[in-house]
Design a protein around this motif. Structure first.
Motif, short mmCIF file in Angstrom:
data_model
loop_
_atom_site.label_atom_id
_atom_site.label_comp_id
_atom_site.label_asym_id
_atom_site.label_seq_id
_atom_site.Cartn_x
_atom_site.Cartn_y
_atom_site.Cartn_z
N CYS A 196 -6.85 9.77 2.62
CA CYS A 196 -6.93 10.04 4.01
C CYS A 196 -7.86 11.57 4.89
CB CYS A 196 -6.00 9.70 4.85
SG CYS A 196 -5.42 7.83 4.40
N THR A 226 2.78 -2.45 4.70
CA THR A 226 1.96 -0.93 4.91
C THR A 226 3.53 -0.21 5.68
OG1 THR A 226 1.55 -1.95 7.31
CG2 THR A 226 0.60 -2.27 4.93
N GLY A 227 2.88 0.68 5.07
CA GLY A 227 4.75 1.90 6.20
C GLY A 227 3.74 1.96 7.62
N GLY A 275 3.75 9.63 1.28
CA GLY A 275 4.14 9.33 2.60
C GLY A 275 5.58 9.23 2.57
N ASP A 308 6.79 6.98 5.07
CA ASP A 308 6.94 5.45 5.37
C ASP A 308 6.83 4.52 4.27
OD1 ASP A 308 7.49 6.79 7.37
OD2 ASP A 308 5.62 7.39 7.98
N SER A 309 5.61 4.94 3.78
CA SER A 309 5.49 4.06 2.66
C SER A 309 6.24 3.14 1.71
CB SER A 309 4.19 3.57 1.95
OG SER A 309 3.67 4.52 1.45
N PHE A 313 -4.31 3.98 -3.04
CA PHE A 313 -6.06 4.84 -3.00
C PHE A 313 -6.21 6.42 -3.16
CE2 PHE A 313 -5.16 0.95 -0.61
CZ PHE A 313 -6.28 0.37 -1.58
N LEU A 343 1.07 -1.28 -0.60
CA LEU A 343 0.04 -0.25 0.85
C LEU A 343 1.24 0.91 -0.12
CD1 LEU A 343 -1.76 -2.39 1.64
CD2 LEU A 343 -3.29 -0.68 2.22
N LEU A 344 0.86 2.01 -1.13
CA LEU A 344 2.01 3.23 -1.33
C LEU A 344 1.36 4.50 -1.29
CD1 LEU A 344 4.70 3.85 -1.81
CD2 LEU A 344 4.27 3.61 -4.28
P1 ATP Z 1 3.25 6.66 4.52
O1 ATP Z 1 4.58 7.76 5.27
O2 ATP Z 1 3.72 5.58 4.55
O3 ATP Z 1 1.70 8.15 4.09
P2 ATP Z 1 2.18 7.42 7.17
O4 ATP Z 1 2.54 7.49 8.34
O5 ATP Z 1 1.73 8.84 6.29
O6 ATP Z 1 2.66 6.80 6.41
P3 ATP Z 1 -0.57 6.67 7.50
O7 ATP Z 1 -1.57 7.61 6.58
O8 ATP Z 1 -1.44 5.81 8.83
O9 ATP Z 1 0.64 6.37 7.91
O10 ATP Z 1 -0.33 4.97 6.42
C1 ATP Z 1 0.09 4.32 7.41
C2 ATP Z 1 0.32 3.32 6.00
O11 ATP Z 1 -1.27 3.20 5.16
C3 ATP Z 1 0.94 4.16 4.64
O12 ATP Z 1 2.35 3.45 5.45
C4 ATP Z 1 0.26 3.27 3.55
O13 ATP Z 1 1.21 1.72 3.91
C5 ATP Z 1 -1.06 2.64 3.74
N1 ATP Z 1 -1.80 3.75 3.90
C6 ATP Z 1 -2.18 4.73 3.89
N2 ATP Z 1 -2.88 5.91 2.99
C7 ATP Z 1 -2.97 5.17 1.14
C8 ATP Z 1 -3.00 5.35 0.10
N3 ATP Z 1 -3.95 7.45 0.34
N4 ATP Z 1 -2.86 4.35 -0.98
C9 ATP Z 1 -2.16 3.36 -0.26
N5 ATP Z 1 -1.51 3.32 0.54
C10 ATP Z 1 -2.31 4.12 1.77
#
Ligand code: ATP
Ligand code: MG
Length: 429
Positions: free
Chosen positions: A369, A310-311, A211, A213-214, A233, A207-208
């Motif tokens: 999100c 996931t990240g 951000g 992290d992912s 997404f 799930l990319l």
């Molecule tokens: P990232 O830096 O990877 O976005 P984050 O610290 O912002 O991580 P979250 O937004 O809570 O953390 O998301 C946690 C994980 O859920 C992400 O690392 C990613 O793997 C997945 N994720 C979140 N939003 C999306 C998205 N729009 N599309 C795909 N994967 C998502």
């Protein structure tokens, strides 16, 4: 030995040493193909159609035409990119010549002064430790390894009294490989990323998001040999097109380290609207995530991926408490891998900088999100309450609606093609 002080010398070959682990049997051919692709990308056509000489534990790459040499840009690219290439122990740009002492001498006496000059700028006199390491694979060579080492040491130490012979911890080292095909000589070892060769460790769907992290989570999986496809997404038209081009840019960087991971883009908006209109506000983020997991597992099943990635990073944001991760996982029929769960943010950033995703992640684009994001998201959702809340949704219809708006994207020109095959697949409900 750090390579950064090394000057640029004439180089007409590259030696790539790989870790034997994970390169056995069928994996070996796949790995060597990936490694060659990685090298060719760094060299960007330097050698015309290079030929590879695969020996145990190493691959030599030679130019198509004799006399071709690496340009300084190509050497820079090797020094910059090899440290992130999975499965590689080290790489040395070097010189290949005929298997005679005269040819070896010619190269060393031509290059040693240049290396020495750069060396003394960085290493103070008490750290000037010299060694030559000769590996005599071709036993027909008339001199033995030790004789060759002594032959060069005599003159080098006599001419440079500040150099001390130190076979254990040299700071200036000449490596010579005597092979039936010729001599390979180098001064420099660029350390690779370690890990396991690309493609040797199963397949996953990550799930990319845009951000920091992912992308790092994806890289860590790729570094352990897992082939990774990507799913993202969006909430079009509430999120801009730029979000998707950003994801493609990140995927392109990650594909540097593996063979063409695919990018799937899903519009989550139909679900998000229904969640906004029917469910409790404090559960919104958890509901989004549960459905991201369902949709991702549908695509993963279709691809034959063995896990989702996931990240997630423990405690970083509301959805990443243990309680909420458990509630999210409840909706997911597949194994979820979270390679960054216990990383420190600074360590994640350091990797993002090393692999080159950090500057892209820094570009601010609204994420899916944040669409209808609740003011006070719960950090400790109650699973029973979430399930009851979710029962208000017509999930089969909503998931199908999202799948209808799913595309596969080209990382080259950002073109989006409908992923029509998904419309027939069973739902994980
Ligand atoms: P990232 O830096 O990877 O976005 P984050 O610290 O912002 O991580 P979250 O937004 O809570 O953390 O998301 C946690 C994980 O859920 C992400 O690392 C990613 O793997 C997945 N994720 C979140 N939003 C999306 C998205 N729009 N599309 C795909 N994967 C998502
Ligand atoms: Mg995010």
């Amino acid at each position: 030995m750090s390579s950064y002080w090394q000057p640029i010398l004439p180089y007409n070959a590259v030696c790539c040493r790989y870790s034997e682990i994970g390169t056995k049997g069928r994996n070996r051919g796949v790995f060597i193909r990936h490694m060659n692709e990685g090298l060719e990308r760094c060299l960007n056509g330097a050698f015309g159609k290079p030929h590879f000489d695969v020996e145990r534990g190493r691959v030599y790459l030679y130019p198509e035409n004799e006399g071709m040499e690496l340009t300084s840009e190509q050497v820079d690219a090797l020094r910059r990119e090899i440290p992130a290439l999975p499965g590689i122990a080290s790489v040395s740009p070097g010189w290949r010549c005929k298997a005679t002492l005269a040819d070896l001498e010619e190269y060393i006496w031509r290059t040693f002064p240049v290396v020495y000059e750069a060396f003394i700028k960085v290493f103070p006199p008490d750290q000037r430790r010299y060694a030559m390491r000769v590996n005599r694979c071709d036993k027909r060579f008339p001199m033995c390894s030790r004789d060759i080492e002594m032959h060069f040491a005599e003159r080098i130490l006599a001419e440079h009294p500040d150099l001390k012979l130190d076979l254990k911890t040299p700071t200036l080292k000449i490596c010579v490989d005597l092979r039936p095909s010729g001599i390979f000589v180098d001064y420099e070892r660029i350390a690779g990323a370690g890990g396991l060769p690309a493609g040797s460790g199963g397949t996953a769907l990550a799930l990319l998001s845009g951000g920091i992290d992912s992308p790092v989570a994806c890289y860590e999986m790729i570094r352990r040999g897992t082939y990774v496809d990507f799913i993202t997404f969006h909430s079009s038209p509430y999120t801009p097109e730029a979000g998707l081009t950003k994801i493609c840019d990140i995927a392109r960087v990650l594909n540097h380290f593996q063979h063409r991971g695919r990018v799937v883009a899903v519009n989550l908006l139909p679900l998000q609207k229904a969640i906004r209109d029917n469910c409790e506000e404090k559960f919104r983020t958890v509901h989004y995530r549960r459905n991201m997991m369902r949709l991702a597992s549908i695509v993963a099943n279709y691809f034959g991926s063995e896990a989702l990635v996931t990240g997630d990073n423990l405690g970083q944001v509301a959805s990443q408490t243990l309680t909420n991760m458990r509630v999210i996982e409840d909706a997911c029929p597949m194994m979820i891998l979270r390679p960054l769960l216990v990383y420190d943010k600074l360590d994640i950033i350091a990797v993002a900088e090393k692999i080159g995703t950090f500057p892209i992640s820094q570009i601010q684009v609204p994420d899916s999100c944040t669409v209808f994001a609740p003011v006070g998201p719960t950090t400790h959702a109650n699973l029973g309450a979430v399930r009851a809340d979710e029962a208000k949704l017509d999930l089969p219809v909503l998931l199908r609606e999202c799948l209808k708006q799913t595309t596969i994207m080209s990382t080259l020109n950002y073109a989006a093609h409908p992923f029509t095959e998904l419309q027939e697949v069973p739902l994980p409900l």
